[in-house]
Structures are given as structure tokens and as C-alpha cells.
Motif scaffolding. Sequence first.
Motif, PDB file in Angstrom:
ATOM      1  N   ALA A  16      17.741 -13.187  63.626  1.00 42.84           N
ATOM      2  CA  ALA A  16      18.491 -13.365  62.382  1.00 42.84           C
ATOM      3  C   ALA A  16      18.631 -12.018  61.684  1.00 42.84           C
ATOM      4  CB  ALA A  16      17.770 -14.343  61.461  1.00 42.84           C
ATOM      5  N   PHE A  17      19.785 -11.831  61.060  1.00 42.63           N
ATOM      6  CA  PHE A  17      20.038 -10.616  60.300  1.00 42.63           C
ATOM      7  C   PHE A  17      19.627 -10.830  58.856  1.00 42.63           C
ATOM      8  CE2 PHE A  17      22.737 -10.147  63.904  1.00 42.63           C
ATOM      9  CZ  PHE A  17      22.853  -8.779  64.119  1.00 42.63           C
ATOM     10  N   GLY A  18      18.971  -9.843  58.276  1.00 42.87           N
ATOM     11  CA  GLY A  18      18.617  -9.897  56.865  1.00 42.87           C
ATOM     12  C   GLY A  18      19.641  -9.149  56.037  1.00 42.87           C
ATOM     13  N   ARG A  19      19.740  -9.495  54.785  1.00 42.22           N
ATOM     14  CA  ARG A  19      20.644  -8.784  53.874  1.00 42.22           C
ATOM     15  C   ARG A  19      20.122  -7.395  53.529  1.00 42.22           C
ATOM     16  NH1 ARG A  19      24.284 -11.781  50.130  1.00 42.22           N
ATOM     17  NH2 ARG A  19      24.989 -13.472  51.435  1.00 42.22           N
ATOM     18  N   ASN A  20      18.965  -7.052  54.074  1.00 41.59           N
ATOM     19  CA  ASN A  20      18.362  -5.749  53.840  1.00 41.59           C
ATOM     20  C   ASN A  20      18.615  -4.779  54.993  1.00 41.59           C
ATOM     21  OD1 ASN A  20      16.817  -6.975  55.780  1.00 41.59           O
ATOM     22  ND2 ASN A  20      14.861  -6.739  54.721  1.00 41.59           N
ATOM     23  N   GLY A  21      19.514  -5.128  55.921  1.00 39.82           N
ATOM     24  CA  GLY A  21      19.841  -4.242  57.029  1.00 39.82           C
ATOM     25  C   GLY A  21      18.864  -4.298  58.185  1.00 39.82           C
ATOM     26  N   ARG A  22      18.054  -5.354  58.242  1.00 40.27           N
ATOM     27  CA  ARG A  22      17.062  -5.492  59.308  1.00 40.27           C
ATOM     28  C   ARG A  22      17.414  -6.677  60.203  1.00 40.27           C
ATOM     29  NH1 ARG A  22      13.151  -1.926  58.046  1.00 40.27           N
ATOM     30  NH2 ARG A  22      11.710  -2.606  59.658  1.00 40.27           N
ATOM     31  N   LEU A  23      17.018  -6.566  61.480  1.00 41.37           N
ATOM     32  CA  LEU A  23      17.123  -7.667  62.415  1.00 41.37           C
ATOM     33  C   LEU A  23      15.737  -8.262  62.562  1.00 41.37           C
ATOM     34  CD1 LEU A  23      18.748  -9.289  64.556  1.00 41.37           C
ATOM     35  CD2 LEU A  23      18.042  -7.536  66.213  1.00 41.37           C
ATOM     36  N   TYR A  24      15.632  -9.579  62.471  1.00 38.22           N
ATOM     37  CA  TYR A  24      14.349 -10.273  62.552  1.00 38.22           C
ATOM     38  C   TYR A  24      14.294 -11.125  63.806  1.00 38.22           C
ATOM     39  CZ  TYR A  24      13.624  -8.974  57.705  1.00 38.22           C
ATOM     40  OH  TYR A  24      13.453  -8.252  56.555  1.00 38.22           O
ATOM     41  N   ALA A  25      13.110 -11.227  64.396  1.00 39.71           N
ATOM     42  CA  ALA A  25      12.847 -12.134  65.513  1.00 39.71           C
ATOM     43  C   ALA A  25      11.773 -13.112  65.064  1.00 39.71           C
ATOM     44  CB  ALA A  25      12.382 -11.362  66.734  1.00 39.71           C
ATOM     45  N   TYR A  26      12.050 -14.416  65.241  1.00 37.35           N
ATOM     46  CA  TYR A  26      11.128 -15.467  64.830  1.00 37.35           C
ATOM     47  C   TYR A  26      10.769 -16.345  66.020  1.00 37.35           C
ATOM     48  CZ  TYR A  26      12.669 -14.292  60.109  1.00 37.35           C
ATOM     49  OH  TYR A  26      12.959 -13.624  58.948  1.00 37.35           O
ATOM     50  N   ASP A  27       9.551 -16.849  66.015  1.00 38.88           N
ATOM     51  CA  ASP A  27       9.120 -17.824  67.005  1.00 38.88           C
ATOM     52  C   ASP A  27       9.890 -19.109  66.745  1.00 38.88           C
ATOM     53  OD1 ASP A  27       7.405 -20.193  67.888  1.00 38.88           O
ATOM     54  OD2 ASP A  27       6.366 -18.490  68.831  1.00 38.88           O
ATOM     55  N   ALA A  28      10.585 -19.624  67.765  1.00 38.24           N
ATOM     56  CA  ALA A  28      11.423 -20.815  67.589  1.00 38.24           C
ATOM     57  C   ALA A  28      10.606 -22.072  67.321  1.00 38.24           C
ATOM     58  CB  ALA A  28      12.303 -21.021  68.824  1.00 38.24           C
ATOM     59  N   GLU A  29       9.358 -22.094  67.741  1.00 40.47           N
ATOM     60  CA  GLU A  29       8.541 -23.295  67.566  1.00 40.47           C
ATOM     61  C   GLU A  29       7.963 -23.408  66.163  1.00 40.47           C
ATOM     62  OE1 GLU A  29       4.561 -25.216  69.506  1.00 40.47           O
ATOM     63  OE2 GLU A  29       6.046 -24.325  70.855  1.00 40.47           O
ATOM     64  N   ASP A  30       7.392 -22.315  65.652  1.00 39.91           N
ATOM     65  CA  ASP A  30       6.719 -22.407  64.348  1.00 39.91           C
ATOM     66  C   ASP A  30       7.344 -21.541  63.251  1.00 39.91           C
ATOM     67  OD1 ASP A  30       5.874 -19.808  64.917  1.00 39.91           O
ATOM     68  OD2 ASP A  30       3.789 -20.381  65.265  1.00 39.91           O
ATOM     69  N   GLY A  31       8.376 -20.761  63.585  1.00 46.46           N
ATOM     70  CA  GLY A  31       9.054 -19.943  62.581  1.00 46.46           C
ATOM     71  C   GLY A  31       8.329 -18.672  62.196  1.00 46.46           C
ATOM     72  N   ALA A  32       7.231 -18.355  62.858  1.00 41.87           N
ATOM     73  CA  ALA A  32       6.491 -17.135  62.531  1.00 41.87           C
ATOM     74  C   ALA A  32       7.307 -15.903  62.926  1.00 41.87           C
ATOM     75  CB  ALA A  32       5.149 -17.120  63.257  1.00 41.87           C
ATOM     76  N   GLU A  33       7.273 -14.902  62.061  1.00 39.21           N
ATOM     77  CA  GLU A  33       7.982 -13.657  62.359  1.00 39.21           C
ATOM     78  C   GLU A  33       7.261 -12.920  63.481  1.00 39.21           C
ATOM     79  OE1 GLU A  33       8.693  -9.405  60.273  1.00 39.21           O
ATOM     80  OE2 GLU A  33       9.211 -11.124  59.021  1.00 39.21           O
ATOM     81  N   ARG A  34       8.007 -12.536  64.490  1.00 37.16           N
ATOM     82  CA  ARG A  34       7.458 -11.744  65.595  1.00 37.16           C
ATOM     83  C   ARG A  34       7.602 -10.256  65.320  1.00 37.16           C
ATOM     84  NH1 ARG A  34       9.191 -15.092  71.027  1.00 37.16           N
ATOM     85  NH2 ARG A  34       7.843 -16.859  70.537  1.00 37.16           N
ATOM     86  N   TRP A  35       8.767  -9.868  64.818  1.00 43.63           N
ATOM     87  CA  TRP A  35       9.019  -8.471  64.486  1.00 43.63           C
ATOM     88  C   TRP A  35      10.279  -8.377  63.636  1.00 43.63           C
ATOM     89  CZ3 TRP A  35      13.813  -7.354  66.288  1.00 43.63           C
ATOM     90  CH2 TRP A  35      14.242  -7.897  67.491  1.00 43.63           C
ATOM     91  N   ASN A  36      10.467  -7.198  63.054  1.00 42.34           N
ATOM     92  CA  ASN A  36      11.741  -6.891  62.412  1.00 42.34           C
ATOM     93  C   ASN A  36      12.047  -5.431  62.677  1.00 42.34           C
ATOM     94  OD1 ASN A  36      11.176  -5.241  59.801  1.00 42.34           O
ATOM     95  ND2 ASN A  36       9.678  -6.919  59.710  1.00 42.34           N
ATOM     96  N   HIS A  37      13.333  -5.105  62.679  1.00 41.21           N
ATOM     97  CA  HIS A  37      13.778  -3.762  63.047  1.00 41.21           C
ATOM     98  C   HIS A  37      14.884  -3.317  62.100  1.00 41.21           C
ATOM     99  CE1 HIS A  37      14.538  -0.399  65.772  1.00 41.21           C
ATOM    100  NE2 HIS A  37      15.821  -0.612  65.542  1.00 41.21           N
ATOM    101  N   ASP A  38      14.746  -2.109  61.571  1.00 41.49           N
ATOM    102  CA  ASP A  38      15.748  -1.548  60.662  1.00 41.49           C
ATOM    103  C   ASP A  38      16.978  -1.133  61.458  1.00 41.49           C
ATOM    104  OD1 ASP A  38      17.175  -0.365  58.625  1.00 41.49           O
ATOM    105  OD2 ASP A  38      15.753   1.264  58.295  1.00 41.49           O
ATOM    106  N   LEU A  39      18.121  -1.743  61.146  1.00 42.63           N
ATOM    107  CA  LEU A  39      19.375  -1.420  61.818  1.00 42.63           C
ATOM    108  C   LEU A  39      20.130  -0.298  61.123  1.00 42.63           C
ATOM    109  CD1 LEU A  39      20.599  -5.032  62.633  1.00 42.63           C
ATOM    110  CD2 LEU A  39      19.538  -3.383  64.197  1.00 42.63           C
ATOM    111  N   GLY A  40      19.671   0.096  59.968  1.00 38.49           N
ATOM    112  CA  GLY A  40      20.335   1.185  59.258  1.00 38.49           C
ATOM    113  C   GLY A  40      21.539   0.747  58.455  1.00 38.49           C
ATOM    114  N   GLY A  41      21.700  -0.541  58.270  1.00 37.89           N
ATOM    115  CA  GLY A  41      22.818  -1.031  57.476  1.00 37.89           C
ATOM    116  C   GLY A  41      23.126  -2.475  57.815  1.00 37.89           C
ATOM    117  N   ILE A  42      23.899  -3.080  56.951  1.00 35.39           N
ATOM    118  CA  ILE A  42      24.274  -4.479  57.130  1.00 35.39           C
ATOM    119  C   ILE A  42      25.485  -4.534  58.047  1.00 35.39           C
ATOM    120  CG2 ILE A  42      25.097  -6.548  55.963  1.00 35.39           C
ATOM    121  CD1 ILE A  42      23.555  -5.549  53.495  1.00 35.39           C
ATOM    122  N   GLY A  43      25.454  -5.402  59.012  1.00 37.16           N
ATOM    123  CA  GLY A  43      26.543  -5.531  59.968  1.00 37.16           C
ATOM    124  C   GLY A  43      27.233  -6.870  59.846  1.00 37.16           C
TER     125      GLY A  43
END
Length: 153
Positions: free
Chosen positions: A10-37
Motif C-alpha cells: 500500500a502507498f502512504g500519503r507520506n511518499g512511502r510504500l508499505y508491506a503488510y502481512d495479509a493475515e494479521d495486518g502487521a507491518e513488515r516494512w516501509n520504504h521511502d519512495l521519495g514522493g507521492i506517486g
Amino acid sequence: MSSDGNTVYAFGRNGRLYAYDAEDGAERWNHDLGGIGFATLAVSPDGVIIPTGAIGAPLTILRDRGDRAEEVVRRTDLQTVSLATLTGSDSAWTVVRTGRDQRLVLTEVSVEDGSTKRSLDLPDATGFTTGVAVTAAGNVAVATNPGEVYYFS
């Protein structure tokens, strides 16, 4: 989603891409994309991720490493104007603006190192593109937002 259905991206409004566990919704990681796409991306079965940045954003290729996103390539020389389409041959197709006249060029890049494999001019193309379609036989079609359609076989 990842091809195994275990990760939701999922993309955040803060310019980051997030990865979540599909089963429990826990955040696995997030990565700064350098801007909103455009909040869309291409994902391969082996974890290659190509997020669609804003018009003119650099081509960025990531790899999902489970607990983090690894930035494989950031091509600042390519000003993307399209979402990317991944192929089974370790390639991705996208459209970029190039040169002083900012012409649109359909470009195939290696997902391993980001090197350009091929570039095909889109004569008289303007605006941005709505996506790239690649057939199993290797034919490529791309359409621009004003309605121009280009087909390569």
C-alpha cells in the motif's frame, strides 16, 4: 499483493510504500519512495516491485526481502510517465520522457540491474501513458492519455 497472497502493498500519503502481512495486518516494512506517486505498482512472483511514481519520477526497482525493501535500481536519468509492466524475461517495459523536447519513448529495462535493453520512439506522442501491455509472443501496446495508441510486434 504478492503472488503467494501473503503480503499486501500500500502507498502512504507520506511518499512511502508499505508491506503488510495479509493475515494479521502487521507491518513488515516501509520504504521511502521519495514522493507521492500514482499508488499502483507491478509485482513479480519473485518479489520484484516497480512502484509508479509521479509523472517525471525516476524509475525505481525494488525487491521484497521479507523484512525490508531492497532498492535494486533508481534510474534518475529516466523520467517515467507510465506504470511499468513486468515480463517473464526479467524485463520491465515503461514509458519515459527524454531529451530537450521531452519526447515519449517506450523503454525496456532489465529488472536485475536497470540497464536499458531497448528503446522505441512513440512518434508525436504527448502527455503520459495509461499503461503498457505485453503479450506472451512479445507484442507491445501502449496508449497515451490523449488517446494515441502504439503497437509494436
